[in-house]
Design a protein around this motif. Structure first.
Motif: not given
Length: 104
Positions: A19-20, A27-34, A78-79, A84-87
């Motif tokens: 995450v760092e 990039e965060l979306l790509k990490l979650i997608e993986e 992932a989106k 949801r995490e943004k909310e």
């Protein structure tokens, strides 16, 4: 962005070093997608439990899978997770208090 990164790291139980390295929503979306792709391929039950725990709408997940097909399903899920995490991050920031009125 830092609050969102912390929120995602804690909710998805990601290693801090992964995450760092993230600096943007993309990039965060790509990490979650993986992560989602890995779970789809190797531990689908864990993915379903994670989505339930994160309170991602089952109807939205079904719709994301139906409209995307197998190739883009991970990205769409992932989106949904990131949204949801943004909310949650916004809500936590909005209702955060430095001086709670009660203590344990």
């Amino acid at each position: 962005m830092e609050a969102l990164k912390t929120q995602v790291q804690n909710s998805l139980q990601l290693r801090p070093d992964l995450v760092e390295k993230v600096n943007t929503d993309g990039e965060l979306l790509k990490l979650i997608e993986e992560l989602v792709t890995e779970l789809v391929n190797h531990d689908f039950e864990r993915l379903l439990l994670m989505l339930y725990r994160l309170d991602v709408s089952e109807q939205k997940v079904k719709q994301a899978i139906d409209t995307a097909g197998p190739t883009n399903a991970s990205r769409n899920i992932a989106k949904l997770i990131l949204d949801r995490e943004k909310e949650k991050a916004v809500s936590r920031e909005q209702y955060k208090t430095d001086n709670p009125e009660w203590e344990f």
